[in-house]
Design a protein around this motif. Structure first.
Motif, PDB file in Angstrom:
ATOM      1  N   LYS A   1     -10.650  -0.474  -4.445  1.00 43.87           N
ATOM      2  CA  LYS A   1     -11.222   0.677  -5.137  1.00 43.87           C
ATOM      3  C   LYS A   1     -10.566   1.990  -4.686  1.00 43.87           C
ATOM      4  O   LYS A   1     -10.311   2.887  -5.496  1.00 43.87           O
ATOM      5  CB  LYS A   1     -12.732   0.738  -4.903  1.00 43.87           C
ATOM      6  N   LEU A   2     -10.318   2.100  -3.395  1.00 48.56           N
ATOM      7  CA  LEU A   2      -9.665   3.302  -2.881  1.00 48.56           C
ATOM      8  C   LEU A   2      -8.247   3.441  -3.444  1.00 48.56           C
ATOM      9  O   LEU A   2      -7.792   4.548  -3.767  1.00 48.56           O
ATOM     10  CB  LEU A   2      -9.609   3.268  -1.356  1.00 48.56           C
ATOM     11  N   THR A   3      -7.541   2.316  -3.557  1.00 46.73           N
ATOM     12  CA  THR A   3      -6.184   2.352  -4.122  1.00 46.73           C
ATOM     13  C   THR A   3      -6.212   2.884  -5.546  1.00 46.73           C
ATOM     14  O   THR A   3      -5.358   3.689  -5.957  1.00 46.73           O
ATOM     15  CB  THR A   3      -5.558   0.949  -4.089  1.00 46.73           C
ATOM     16  N   GLU A   4      -7.207   2.453  -6.329  1.00 42.65           N
ATOM     17  CA  GLU A   4      -7.338   2.940  -7.701  1.00 42.65           C
ATOM     18  C   GLU A   4      -7.645   4.449  -7.723  1.00 42.65           C
ATOM     19  O   GLU A   4      -7.101   5.202  -8.538  1.00 42.65           O
ATOM     20  CB  GLU A   4      -8.443   2.164  -8.427  1.00 42.65           C
ATOM     21  N   ARG A   5      -8.521   4.880  -6.799  1.00 40.59           N
ATOM     22  CA  ARG A   5      -8.854   6.313  -6.731  1.00 40.59           C
ATOM     23  C   ARG A   5      -7.640   7.137  -6.321  1.00 40.59           C
ATOM     24  O   ARG A   5      -7.425   8.249  -6.829  1.00 40.59           O
ATOM     25  CB  ARG A   5      -9.992   6.532  -5.734  1.00 40.59           C
ATOM     26  N   ILE A   6      -6.837   6.600  -5.421  1.00 36.39           N
ATOM     27  CA  ILE A   6      -5.640   7.310  -4.963  1.00 36.39           C
ATOM     28  C   ILE A   6      -4.660   7.494  -6.114  1.00 36.39           C
ATOM     29  O   ILE A   6      -4.072   8.562  -6.299  1.00 36.39           O
ATOM     30  CB  ILE A   6      -4.989   6.559  -3.789  1.00 36.39           C
ATOM     31  N   LYS A   7      -4.483   6.453  -6.918  1.00 35.25           N
ATOM     32  CA  LYS A   7      -3.577   6.553  -8.066  1.00 35.25           C
ATOM     33  C   LYS A   7      -4.090   7.570  -9.080  1.00 35.25           C
ATOM     34  O   LYS A   7      -3.326   8.386  -9.609  1.00 35.25           O
ATOM     35  CB  LYS A   7      -3.421   5.176  -8.723  1.00 35.25           C
ATOM     36  N   ALA A   8      -5.401   7.518  -9.351  1.00 33.64           N
ATOM     37  CA  ALA A   8      -5.983   8.466 -10.301  1.00 33.64           C
ATOM     38  C   ALA A   8      -5.869   9.896  -9.785  1.00 33.64           C
ATOM     39  O   ALA A   8      -5.566  10.828 -10.536  1.00 33.64           O
ATOM     40  CB  ALA A   8      -7.447   8.114 -10.560  1.00 33.64           C
ATOM     41  N   ASN A   9      -6.081  10.060  -8.485  1.00 32.58           N
ATOM     42  CA  ASN A   9      -5.992  11.396  -7.890  1.00 32.58           C
ATOM     43  C   ASN A   9      -4.562  11.933  -7.965  1.00 32.58           C
ATOM     44  O   ASN A   9      -4.345  13.117  -8.215  1.00 32.58           O
ATOM     45  CB  ASN A   9      -6.463  11.341  -6.437  1.00 32.58           C
ATOM     46  N   LYS A  10      -3.593  11.074  -7.784  1.00 27.93           N
ATOM     47  CA  LYS A  10      -2.193  11.495  -7.880  1.00 27.93           C
ATOM     48  C   LYS A  10      -1.862  11.949  -9.297  1.00 27.93           C
ATOM     49  O   LYS A  10      -1.162  12.953  -9.494  1.00 27.93           O
ATOM     50  CB  LYS A  10      -1.278  10.351  -7.462  1.00 27.93           C
ATOM     51  N   LEU A  11      -2.370  11.224 -10.285  1.00 28.92           N
ATOM     52  CA  LEU A  11      -2.141  11.627 -11.674  1.00 28.92           C
ATOM     53  C   LEU A  11      -2.768  12.990 -11.966  1.00 28.92           C
ATOM     54  O   LEU A  11      -2.204  13.809 -12.697  1.00 28.92           O
ATOM     55  CB  LEU A  11      -2.720  10.564 -12.624  1.00 28.92           C
TER      56      LEU A  11
ATOM     57  N   SER B   1       0.822  -1.209   0.000  1.00 25.70           N
ATOM     58  CA  SER B   1       0.000   0.000   0.000  1.00 25.70           C
ATOM     59  C   SER B   1       0.850   1.251   0.000  1.00 25.70           C
ATOM     60  O   SER B   1       0.345   2.342  -0.190  1.00 25.70           O
ATOM     61  CB  SER B   1      -0.911   0.003   1.233  1.00 25.70           C
ATOM     62  N   ALA B   2       2.126   1.117   0.223  1.00 28.54           N
ATOM     63  CA  ALA B   2       2.986   2.308   0.271  1.00 28.54           C
ATOM     64  C   ALA B   2       3.879   2.392  -0.952  1.00 28.54           C
ATOM     65  O   ALA B   2       4.905   3.023  -0.939  1.00 28.54           O
ATOM     66  CB  ALA B   2       3.831   2.278   1.534  1.00 28.54           C
ATOM     67  N   SER B   3       3.484   1.727  -2.029  1.00 30.42           N
ATOM     68  CA  SER B   3       4.330   1.714  -3.213  1.00 30.42           C
ATOM     69  C   SER B   3       4.145   2.943  -4.076  1.00 30.42           C
ATOM     70  O   SER B   3       4.551   4.035  -3.747  1.00 30.42           O
ATOM     71  CB  SER B   3       4.058   0.448  -4.028  1.00 30.42           C
ATOM     72  N   ASP B   4       3.478   2.763  -5.204  1.00 34.41           N
ATOM     73  CA  ASP B   4       3.412   3.829  -6.200  1.00 34.41           C
ATOM     74  C   ASP B   4       2.784   5.107  -5.685  1.00 34.41           C
ATOM     75  O   ASP B   4       3.294   6.189  -5.878  1.00 34.41           O
ATOM     76  CB  ASP B   4       2.628   3.339  -7.421  1.00 34.41           C
ATOM     77  N   ASP B   5       1.661   4.970  -4.991  1.00 37.30           N
ATOM     78  CA  ASP B   5       0.927   6.172  -4.621  1.00 37.30           C
ATOM     79  C   ASP B   5       1.531   6.895  -3.443  1.00 37.30           C
ATOM     80  O   ASP B   5       1.083   7.953  -3.057  1.00 37.30           O
ATOM     81  CB  ASP B   5      -0.532   5.833  -4.319  1.00 37.30           C
ATOM     82  N   ASP B   6       2.563   6.361  -2.844  1.00 34.64           N
ATOM     83  CA  ASP B   6       3.164   7.028  -1.688  1.00 34.64           C
ATOM     84  C   ASP B   6       4.395   7.835  -2.062  1.00 34.64           C
ATOM     85  O   ASP B   6       5.052   8.404  -1.208  1.00 34.64           O
ATOM     86  CB  ASP B   6       3.539   6.012  -0.612  1.00 34.64           C
ATOM     87  N   ARG B   7       4.723   7.895  -3.356  1.00 30.85           N
ATOM     88  CA  ARG B   7       5.847   8.739  -3.751  1.00 30.85           C
ATOM     89  C   ARG B   7       5.454  10.204  -3.618  1.00 30.85           C
ATOM     90  O   ARG B   7       4.277  10.537  -3.611  1.00 30.85           O
ATOM     91  CB  ARG B   7       6.242   8.424  -5.206  1.00 30.85           C
ATOM     92  N   PRO B   8       6.442  11.095  -3.562  1.00 30.93           N
ATOM     93  CA  PRO B   8       6.119  12.528  -3.457  1.00 30.93           C
ATOM     94  C   PRO B   8       5.235  12.961  -4.605  1.00 30.93           C
ATOM     95  O   PRO B   8       5.303  12.419  -5.709  1.00 30.93           O
ATOM     96  CB  PRO B   8       7.504  13.207  -3.527  1.00 30.93           C
ATOM     97  N   LEU B   9       4.398  13.973  -4.359  1.00 31.12           N
ATOM     98  CA  LEU B   9       3.400  14.383  -5.341  1.00 31.12           C
ATOM     99  C   LEU B   9       3.929  15.456  -6.269  1.00 31.12           C
ATOM    100  O   LEU B   9       3.177  16.269  -6.796  1.00 31.12           O
ATOM    101  CB  LEU B   9       2.150  14.897  -4.618  1.00 31.12           C
ATOM    102  N   GLY B  10       5.193  15.539  -6.519  1.00 27.05           N
ATOM    103  CA  GLY B  10       5.731  16.502  -7.473  1.00 27.05           C
ATOM    104  C   GLY B  10       5.484  16.040  -8.878  1.00 27.05           C
ATOM    105  O   GLY B  10       5.068  14.931  -9.153  1.00 27.05           O
ATOM    106  N   ALA B  11       5.779  16.916  -9.848  1.00 31.83           N
ATOM    107  CA  ALA B  11       5.582  16.575 -11.252  1.00 31.83           C
ATOM    108  C   ALA B  11       6.636  15.569 -11.670  1.00 31.83           C
ATOM    109  O   ALA B  11       7.763  15.572 -11.238  1.00 31.83           O
ATOM    110  CB  ALA B  11       5.661  17.831 -12.106  1.00 31.83           C
ATOM    111  N   ASN B  12       6.259  14.663 -12.565  1.00 28.45           N
ATOM    112  CA  ASN B  12       7.213  13.730 -13.148  1.00 28.45           C
ATOM    113  C   ASN B  12       7.993  14.460 -14.218  1.00 28.45           C
ATOM    114  O   ASN B  12       7.491  14.762 -15.279  1.00 28.45           O
ATOM    115  CB  ASN B  12       6.484  12.526 -13.751  1.00 28.45           C
ATOM    116  N   GLY B  13       9.234  14.750 -13.980  1.00 28.61           N
ATOM    117  CA  GLY B  13       9.994  15.514 -14.946  1.00 28.61           C
ATOM    118  C   GLY B  13       9.721  16.993 -14.795  1.00 28.61           C
ATOM    119  O   GLY B  13       9.029  17.436 -13.918  1.00 28.61           O
TER     120      GLY B  13
END
Length: 883
Positions: free
Chosen positions: A812-822, A3-15
């Protein structure tokens, strides 16, 4: 899955979105550029087109949306000469200004003691006024020029319009058929109609519900949505202003080869004028040298224009203040203070009492109930209803900018020399109306007669006038979704597609001319290289009273720097005073040419002194019929966008990943076209809210994980559930839970008040306050439980759920978290780029429609309702269509 993988990275822009981007594969490397000054909806822009060092100025054209094209209009033919002074005569231009709304209605409130004679056309300009404001030309004018006209869309479009030039026509020259410039409100008039005729089909009409270009309303969660014919969601319960409009499917009809006649019959109700000035209450006075200043209505109104802006950046600008005070003093000479005070120093003026009154009025309006606001809107809609549509060849079509802009202060963009100048009130005597022969003449909604009524079916404007600050022609056109505008859009993009067949030959020709012994040919070839590779605007010379913005042909030596071995650095102000900065590698011959062109020239000298826009466009016409620098810009934007979208492999992508890929391609094209904007002042605040929402989703997921741990300890060892959310600490959890509790209590209070209101309406007894207190106590109890759960890694849900349901909710929440990060990344990367301009003006909408069909993305996710209405012909394209 942790649960702390992809969506737990800093929320800065990629590049780095503002770093180097190759946008068209031709060596173009746009870099970060800074947009200077933003412009509000009611601001105007000077659109000069004179050639540098010429003695006479060419006429200026603009559109009534206050946003105008600058560089992209071909100058192959010189339009009719107009007056060149900074101000023009406007018959009776402030007569209504000093008359209160009540006195017009005969109610006698706050009547002015200024006689009608004092409210004549010289009210705000006399012999003592600055020359910039003196009348230019006689009162009687010839018919408006038809060679180059501009159009705008309703203010609701919001778009950040660029290069907008309306459908334009010229008188047919026998025996040849006349060439007609056809363009939409969102593009400039460079695109000639192509020779190809569209497929001849029987025209059909379909009924859809339209609302005059409004943005699609957001659907409420949990309620059914009503879909329009074009797929845009609207609120389920019928709206009064919603009406059935028959949409003419012009793209299925036989296309008329004679482009000189635009319509056969035309009926409309003219334009709607703003309300006359209503004087301030007697107790609201500005101060001069510490004392109240008793101003007559005409002078007071101009003072209010400035008072409303004293907390804005405009009031901190010396040029703005200087121009305002000069124009206000000219008004004060005609309408001096009643107490005899002489206003001579700007620094002694105190407009704050007026400003505070306006702020109080805004607060009152904001505090109105929903019902009161709805009633006010209904009154406004009823007043404007008849102006929103016209009858074109018997069909009802939407009118675009039917509102006359109120008087005010010109704001401009960037370092415009006229910012702060007074914009006069427009009256019927200033406006020419265009209707069909025999159609009833519209009656103005204020006293006065139209300047002229004409019946010209070779143009598409309904009304025109000239504003006084920049002598720009203003026009009223049909809305973006009209048949005439749609045809011009399709023709424009088809012209850009036609360039694909000729571009290789054109590039071959200008590459040969890069080494020409004729200096003019060599300079022209070099400008064509930059226009092709970097999508630069052609550029026109400016007068001393216009903003110092340039394009390719008007570059000066200081705008271009050479850097060995093969880099050129561009640094200049482009359209709308937006900075263009680009360090780009070029071919050796281009580098050599620029070095030659700069020799023996100083600062202020033209880099391409043998080239102008007129000559360039004339040469382009010889390469391909109808080709201009603007067509190159549209072509490069669209073909680059098509390539970037095709490069993305989105077979297994999520919906948000698809949208991000689309927006990234759109962003690169916007950078290529230098569509920049200043970062909104509220950006950091809004981003913090979005990030807080992101953490809120993680909090919900954490509570579900802890609920699993309480049910069975084995879940603690499961890699998918064992790790805590990395960016949620104890301090944040406390503040978040307190905020949740406050929100729940507020919600309960509102629900309680609404229930009591309903009971009273039904003549029933209201609930006692104890009912509310019981509900609040229950909420307090729930949140006390949350306090006890902190740090225990165990949680109790409000409603018991089986393990399978909890695991499903976590997924479902994990999917929403990833979408929200994008979404967060996408929003942050686009903070300095204006995406709307390229969507409206430069990107063929069929590219988007086809891409949406290929990737199963609803077009409403990308196009607003306004754009869907504007491009109905593009929505029916097949998914295999390519630009």
């Amino acid at each position: 899955m942790s649960s702390a993988s992809d969506d737990d990275r800093p929320l800065g822009a990629n590049g780095n979105p503002n770093g180097l981007h190759r946008a068209n594969g031709n060596g173009h490397v746009p870099v970060r550029e800074k947009e200077l000054s933003p412009m509000s909806e009611d601001e105007e822009l000077s659109v000069p087109v004179p050639a540098r060092n010429l003695k006479r100025k060419k006429p200026i054209y603009a559109e009534s949306s206050s946003e105008s094209s600058e560089d992209d209009t071909p100058l192959a033919s010189s339009p009719t000469k107009l007056a060149t002074s900074a101000a023009i005569s406007m018959p009776g231009a402030f007569e209504a200004t000093t008359v209160s709304a009540s006195s017009v209605n005969g109610k006698g409130k706050a009547k002015s003691n200024v006689s009608k004679a004092e409210l004549s056309d010289d009210e705000y300009a006399d012999d003592d006024a600055p020359k910039r404001k003196r009348a230019a030309g006689s009162k009687e004018k010839s018919k408006p020029a038809k060679k180059k006209i501009k159009q705008d869309t309703p203010a609701a479009s919001g778009s950040d319009d660029d290069d907008d030039t309306p459908i334009a026509t010229t008188k047919p020259a026998a025996p040849r058929k006349r060439k007609v410039k056809v363009e939409s409100d969102a593009d400039s008039g460079d695109d000639q109609p192509i020779a190809k005729k569209f497929a001849a089909k029987k025209p059909r009409a379909s009924k859809v519900k339209m609302e005059g270009g409004e943005e699609p309303p957001k659907a409420k969660r949990g309620k059914a949505k009503k879909e329009e014919a074009n797929g845009s969601p609207v609120k389920g319960k019928g709206r009064k202003e919603e009406q059935e409009v028959e949409v003419f499917r012009w793209w299925d009809a036989d296309q008329n080869g004679d482009n000189s006649v635009k319509w056969t019959t035309l009926e409309h109700n003219g334009v709607i004028f703003p309300d006359p000035y209503d004087p301030l209450p007697a107790n609201v006075k500005m101060k001069y040298n510490g004392k109240d200043l008793d101003l007559p209505p005409a002078s007071e109104e101009v003072a209010t224009f400035y008072a409303a802006l004293i907390e804005s950046d405009h009031a901190k600008d010396d040029t703005f203040n200087k121009n305002f005070f000069e124009d206000w003093q000219a008004v004060l000479k005609r309408h001096p203070p009643r107490d005899g005070t002489k206003v001579t120093k700007f620094d002694l003026c105190d407009f704050r009492p007026m400003y505070e009154y306006f702020e109080a009025e805004k607060a009152k309006k904001k505090a109105l109930s929903s019902q009161e606001k709805k009633e006010l809107k209904q009154v406004k809609d009823e007043q404007e209803h008849k102006y929103k549509t016209c009858l074109l060849d018997g069909r009802k079509e939407q009118v675009g900018n039917f509102r006359v802009e109120p008087p005010g202060l010109f704001r401009g963009r960037g370092d415009h020399p006229k910012k702060g100048a007074l914009k006069y009130r427009v009256r019927p005597e200033d406006i020419t109306i265009n209707i069909g022969e025999g159609a009833p003449i519209p009656v103005p909604n204020m006293p006065g007669q139209w300047k002229e009524v004409i019946h010209d079916n070779t143009v598409t404007w309904l009304a025109t006038w000239t504003e006084n600050v920049n002598s720009n022609h203003k026009y009223v056109f049909l809305a973006a979704g009209s048949s005439l505008k749609g045809q011009s859009d399709m023709i424009k993009f088809e012209k850009a597609r036609e360039l694909k067949k000729h571009v290789d030959k054109i590039r071959q020709n200008y590459n040969v001319d890069l080494k020409s012994k004729v200096m003019a040919d060599r300079q022209r070839a070099t400008t064509m290289y930059f226009i092709d590779k970097l999508a630069l605007r052609a550029g026109n010379e400016k007068g001393d009273d216009e903003a110092d913005t340039v394009g390719c042909c008007s570059l000066r030596t200081e705008h271009v720097t050479l850097e060995a071995p093969n880099f050129i650095i561009f640094d200049f102000l482009g359209k709308d005073s937006i900075r263009y900065y680009n360090r780009v590698p070029v071919e050796p011959q281009i580098f050599k040419n620029i070095r030659i062109f700069k020799e023996n020239k100083g600062v202020g000298d033209s880099l391409f002194d043998r080239v102008n826009t007129a000559g360039l466009n004339k040469h382009l016409q010889s390469e391909m019929k109808g080709l201009t620098a603007k067509v190159f810009r549209t072509f490069n934007a669209s073909i680059t966008f098509q390539r970037l979208l095709d490069e993305n492999k989105l077979e297994n992508a999520t919906p948000q990943e698809k949208l991000n890929a689309y927006n990234k391609a759109n962003r690169e094209v916007a950078i290529l076209c230098n569509h920049r904007r200043t970062v909104p002042k509220t950006h950091d605040q809004s981003m913090e809210k979005v990030r807080d929402k992101h953490r809120g989703l993680k909090y919900e997921r954490m509570k579900l994980r802890h609920a699993l741990f309480k049910i069975d300890k084995k879940f603690r060892k499961d890699p998918e559930y064992r790790d805590d959310e990395s960016d949620i600490d104890d301090e944040w959890i406390v503040s978040h839970e307190e905020a949740l509790k406050a929100k729940e209590i507020e919600k309960a209070e509102k629900k309680f008040a609404k229930e009591n209101e309903k009971l009273l309406e039904d003549d029933k007894e209201a609930q006692e306050n104890s009912v509310l207190q019981e509900r609040i106590a229950e909420i307090e109890k729930d949140y006390k439980r949350l306090v006890k759960e902190r740090g225990t890694e165990q949680a109790e849900l409000k409603r018991e759920k089986p393990v399978e349901k909890i695991e499903e909710a976590i997924t479902k929440l994990t999917e929403r978290i990833k979408a929200n990060k994008l979404q967060i990344i996408d929003r942050d990367e686009g903070k300095e780029v204006a995406l709307g301009t390229s969507k409206i003006n430069y990107l063929d909408p069929r590219i988007t429609a086809a891409w949406c069909k290929i990737h199963d993305v609803p077009v409403e996710k990308i196009f607003s309702k306004t754009l869907i209405t504007k491009f109905p012909w593009a929505m029916e394209v097949e998914e295999d269509w390519k630009f």
